[in-house]
Design an enzyme around this catalytic site. Sequence first.
Site, PDB file in Angstrom:
ATOM      1  N   ASP A   9       5.715  16.573  -2.762  1.00  0.00           N
ATOM      2  CA  ASP A   9       5.094  15.238  -2.666  1.00  0.00           C
ATOM      3  C   ASP A   9       3.813  15.385  -1.851  1.00  0.00           C
ATOM      4  OD1 ASP A   9       4.898  12.323  -2.808  1.00  0.00           O
ATOM      5  OD2 ASP A   9       5.491  12.287  -0.711  1.00  0.00           O
ATOM      6  N   SER A  10       3.008  14.337  -1.837  1.00  0.00           N
ATOM      7  CA  SER A  10       1.799  14.383  -1.007  1.00  0.00           C
ATOM      8  C   SER A  10       2.163  14.369   0.474  1.00  0.00           C
ATOM      9  CB  SER A  10       0.899  13.187  -1.329  1.00  0.00           C
ATOM     10  OG  SER A  10       1.590  11.985  -1.052  1.00  0.00           O
ATOM     11  N   CYS A  73       6.929  12.569  -6.529  1.00  0.00           N
ATOM     12  CA  CYS A  73       5.716  11.779  -6.282  1.00  0.00           C
ATOM     13  C   CYS A  73       5.311  11.158  -7.613  1.00  0.00           C
ATOM     14  CB  CYS A  73       4.615  12.708  -5.781  1.00  0.00           C
ATOM     15  SG  CYS A  73       3.015  11.910  -5.623  1.00  0.00           S
ATOM     16  N   GLU A 151       3.598   7.193   5.881  1.00  0.00           N
ATOM     17  CA  GLU A 151       3.439   8.616   6.200  1.00  0.00           C
ATOM     18  C   GLU A 151       3.335   8.852   7.717  1.00  0.00           C
ATOM     19  OE1 GLU A 151       3.568  11.116   4.145  1.00  0.00           O
ATOM     20  OE2 GLU A 151       2.672  12.759   5.260  1.00  0.00           O
ATOM     21  N   CYS A 185       6.378   4.170  -5.825  1.00  0.00           N
ATOM     22  CA  CYS A 185       5.751   5.215  -5.003  1.00  0.00           C
ATOM     23  C   CYS A 185       6.870   5.695  -4.089  1.00  0.00           C
ATOM     24  CB  CYS A 185       4.603   4.628  -4.189  1.00  0.00           C
ATOM     25  SG  CYS A 185       4.005   5.738  -2.881  1.00  0.00           S
ATOM     26  N   HIS A 187       6.923   6.961  -1.254  1.00  0.00           N
ATOM     27  CA  HIS A 187       6.805   6.526   0.145  1.00  0.00           C
ATOM     28  C   HIS A 187       7.424   5.142   0.363  1.00  0.00           C
ATOM     29  CE1 HIS A 187       3.962   9.849   0.629  1.00  0.00           C
ATOM     30  NE2 HIS A 187       4.048   9.648   1.933  1.00  0.00           N
TER      31      HIS A 187
HETATM   32  N1  DGL Z   1       4.427   9.376  -2.686  1.00  0.00           N
HETATM   33  C1  DGL Z   1       3.489   9.335  -3.708  1.00  0.00           C
HETATM   34  C2  DGL Z   1       3.886   8.561  -4.934  1.00  0.00           C
HETATM   35  O1  DGL Z   1       5.048   8.461  -5.239  1.00  0.00           O
HETATM   36  C3  DGL Z   1       2.019   9.363  -3.437  1.00  0.00           C
HETATM   37  C4  DGL Z   1       1.450   8.612  -2.309  1.00  0.00           C
HETATM   38  C5  DGL Z   1      -0.001   9.029  -2.105  1.00  0.00           C
HETATM   39  O2  DGL Z   1      -0.199  10.179  -1.735  1.00  0.00           O
HETATM   40  O3  DGL Z   1      -0.889   8.202  -2.339  1.00  0.00           O
HETATM   41  O4  DGL Z   1       3.057   8.090  -5.665  1.00  0.00           O
END
Ligand code: DGL
Length: 262
Positions: A9-10, A73, A151, A185, A187
């Site tokens: 993931d990011s 992600c 984050e 997302c 997150h």
């Molecule tokens: N957690 C990520 C997602 O599901 C990306 C969040 C990001 O880096 O902008 O899209």
Amino acid sequence: MGKIAGFYDSGIGGLPYLKWIREHSSGLTFRYLAESRYFPFGTKDEAAIREIVLDSIGRFIDRVSPDIIVIACNTASVTALELLRRTYDIPFVGVVPAVKPAAMISRRKSIGLFATNKTVSQMYTQKLISDFASDCIVEKFAMPEIVSFVENNIFTASKDEIIEKITPAAEFFRKSNVDTVILGCTHFVYLEEMFREVLGPDISVIDSREGVGRHAISLLSALPERNTDDLSDAFYVTSVAAMPENYKAISSNFGLAFGGEI
Ligand code: DGL
């Protein structure tokens, strides 16, 4: 002997997916890579995301030899999954917004999609909607600040701070009159309980953990055990210098040893 499940993931968004799979499986080794060098993805353009993901996943494969990789992600999956599958010869599990289950449970056929700018605007997401929710109205909402807030602050923020952050999204979905909101997302999965509380009992909040988890476990169970000398679960980053200070504590809370940079 064992099998290694890789996650990418990011940032920390994929950890709730790893947790779900760990709780519903046995005998797996978990390796997680957070793209700390290039976080966040949601505001980057497609070409940049593809290049970053392709490069980091190549190094991740070389370093930990996973049996499968969960691209935990939504932004990376809707942007780069097809390219990853064409490039690397291992199974990838994508994480994309749970549009199909949302369309099935929505009573008024009115769904909210809460995701990154990139995910809400990608063709892949439009196709998901036309394939599985063509009878629904889908109201989309993106808010990049919330990704960074999760984050960097989710484990230290007070309940009031979290509620303040999610209120614009909750108000948008309430006004749009949706009865189901997709956390599209990874997150945002950390915000699930607060979101439920703020939205109230008439709006369902769903994510893709269970669908993704079951798919990953079934793929892994079909693969043969292989000789692996290191069975420890570990958390890696693409840049130690760029990672948030609390990453080591977070990874240890999820039962992962900090493995440094890949
Ligand atoms: N957690 C990520 C997602 O599901 C990306 C969040 C990001 O880096 O902008 O899209």
